[in-house]
Write a protein that holds these residues in place. Structure first.
Motif, PDB file in Angstrom:
ATOM      1  N   LYS A   1      71.249   7.006 113.826  1.00 21.85           N
ATOM      2  CA  LYS A   1      70.660   5.776 114.354  1.00 21.85           C
ATOM      3  C   LYS A   1      69.618   6.119 115.415  1.00 21.85           C
ATOM      4  O   LYS A   1      69.847   6.966 116.268  1.00 21.85           O
ATOM      5  CB  LYS A   1      71.771   4.913 114.961  1.00 21.85           C
ATOM      6  N   ARG A   2      68.472   5.443 115.330  1.00 23.35           N
ATOM      7  CA  ARG A   2      67.397   5.592 116.332  1.00 23.35           C
ATOM      8  C   ARG A   2      67.044   4.217 116.870  1.00 23.35           C
ATOM      9  O   ARG A   2      66.895   3.274 116.105  1.00 23.35           O
ATOM     10  CB  ARG A   2      66.128   6.156 115.678  1.00 23.35           C
ATOM     11  N   ILE A   3      66.892   4.122 118.177  1.00 25.11           N
ATOM     12  CA  ILE A   3      66.489   2.860 118.794  1.00 25.11           C
ATOM     13  C   ILE A   3      65.155   3.074 119.497  1.00 25.11           C
ATOM     14  O   ILE A   3      65.022   3.998 120.302  1.00 25.11           O
ATOM     15  CB  ILE A   3      67.583   2.355 119.756  1.00 25.11           C
TER      16      ILE A   3
ATOM     17  N   SER B   1      68.108   3.539 104.136  1.00 26.06           N
ATOM     18  CA  SER B   1      67.381   3.360 105.385  1.00 26.06           C
ATOM     19  C   SER B   1      67.302   1.872 105.696  1.00 26.06           C
ATOM     20  O   SER B   1      66.883   1.079 104.854  1.00 26.06           O
ATOM     21  CB  SER B   1      65.973   3.945 105.226  1.00 26.06           C
TER      22      SER B   1
ATOM     23  N   THR C   1      75.966   8.740 109.495  1.00 28.35           N
ATOM     24  CA  THR C   1      75.025   7.706 109.929  1.00 28.35           C
ATOM     25  C   THR C   1      74.202   8.228 111.093  1.00 28.35           C
ATOM     26  O   THR C   1      74.743   8.771 112.048  1.00 28.35           O
ATOM     27  CB  THR C   1      75.778   6.433 110.362  1.00 28.35           C
TER      28      THR C   1
ATOM     29  N   THR D   1      65.733  -0.988 115.506  1.00 27.47           N
ATOM     30  CA  THR D   1      66.870  -0.109 115.259  1.00 27.47           C
ATOM     31  C   THR D   1      66.709   0.419 113.843  1.00 27.47           C
ATOM     32  O   THR D   1      66.645  -0.357 112.889  1.00 27.47           O
ATOM     33  CB  THR D   1      68.206  -0.873 115.401  1.00 27.47           C
ATOM     34  N   HIS D   2      66.617   1.747 113.724  1.00 28.35           N
ATOM     35  CA  HIS D   2      66.452   2.369 112.418  1.00 28.35           C
ATOM     36  C   HIS D   2      67.721   3.155 112.132  1.00 28.35           C
ATOM     37  O   HIS D   2      68.053   4.091 112.852  1.00 28.35           O
ATOM     38  CB  HIS D   2      65.222   3.287 112.432  1.00 28.35           C
ATOM     39  N   THR D   3      68.443   2.752 111.094  1.00 28.04           N
ATOM     40  CA  THR D   3      69.701   3.395 110.737  1.00 28.04           C
ATOM     41  C   THR D   3      69.536   4.057 109.376  1.00 28.04           C
ATOM     42  O   THR D   3      69.035   3.430 108.440  1.00 28.04           O
ATOM     43  CB  THR D   3      70.844   2.349 110.670  1.00 28.04           C
TER      44      THR D   3
ATOM     45  N   GLN E   1      68.852   8.168 120.275  1.00 21.71           N
ATOM     46  CA  GLN E   1      69.266   8.431 118.896  1.00 21.71           C
ATOM     47  C   GLN E   1      70.683   8.991 118.897  1.00 21.71           C
ATOM     48  O   GLN E   1      71.108   9.635 119.847  1.00 21.71           O
ATOM     49  CB  GLN E   1      68.283   9.348 118.176  1.00 21.71           C
ATOM     50  N   GLU E   2      71.407   8.680 117.801  1.00 21.78           N
ATOM     51  CA  GLU E   2      72.790   9.124 117.653  1.00 21.78           C
ATOM     52  C   GLU E   2      72.911   9.951 116.376  1.00 21.78           C
ATOM     53  O   GLU E   2      72.344   9.589 115.348  1.00 21.78           O
ATOM     54  CB  GLU E   2      73.731   7.914 117.508  1.00 21.78           C
TER      55      GLU E   2
ATOM     56  N   THR F   1      65.795  -0.705 108.640  1.00 20.47           N
ATOM     57  CA  THR F   1      64.975  -0.863 109.843  1.00 20.47           C
ATOM     58  C   THR F   1      65.047  -2.326 110.244  1.00 20.47           C
ATOM     59  O   THR F   1      64.651  -3.193 109.475  1.00 20.47           O
ATOM     60  CB  THR F   1      63.514  -0.445 109.566  1.00 20.47           C
TER      61      THR F   1
END
Length: 127
Positions: A121-123, A100, A119, A110-112, A12-13, A102
């Motif tokens: 981001k989760r992968i 959101s 922003t 990838t969920h942004t 995640q970022e 997805t």
């Protein structure tokens, strides 16, 4: 393409700044940043049930694409929104100033989330 499956967070970022902007308390942010969450998605046509488990916290949302629904936010607050589908691999929702997105590509989701100029981001990978 079906979203149905169980996914484990890989990376995640911008977690901390995004959660701060949402108003989550620092202790919750610190606890949550290192926990590998799992997401379980059940898709039945346009109906979805999404369950995200992070440690002992479980967040479940059910919705039908294109219909208004109530979505529980990361803060625990509930808000009305509509989830739209773009193509057959992308879900987009706008709820309370939060966008959101997805996106499913093979076994990776990838969920942004975008709020203002922030922003997050989760992968996650299918397990």
């Amino acid at each position: 393409m079906s979203f149905t499956g169980k996914y484990e967070l890989q990376s995640q970022e911008n977690f901390e700044p995004f959660m701060k902007a949402l108003g989550l308390p620092d202790d919750q942010i610190q606890k949550g940043k290192d926990i590998k969450s799992t997401t379980e998605i059940v898709q039945n046509g346009k109906k979805f049930k999404v369950t995200v488990t992070t440690g002992s916290k479980v967040l479940t949302n059910e919705f039908t694409v294109g219909e208004e629904c109530e979505i529980e936010m990361l803060t625990g607050e509930k808000a009305k929104g509509i989830v739209q589908m773009e193509g057959n691999n992308k879900l987009i929702a706008n709820v309370k100033g939060l966008k959101s997105i997805t996106e499913l590509n093979g076994d990776t989701i990838t969920h942004t989330m975008v709020m203002g100029d922030l922003t997050f981001k989760r992968i996650s990978k299918r397990v």
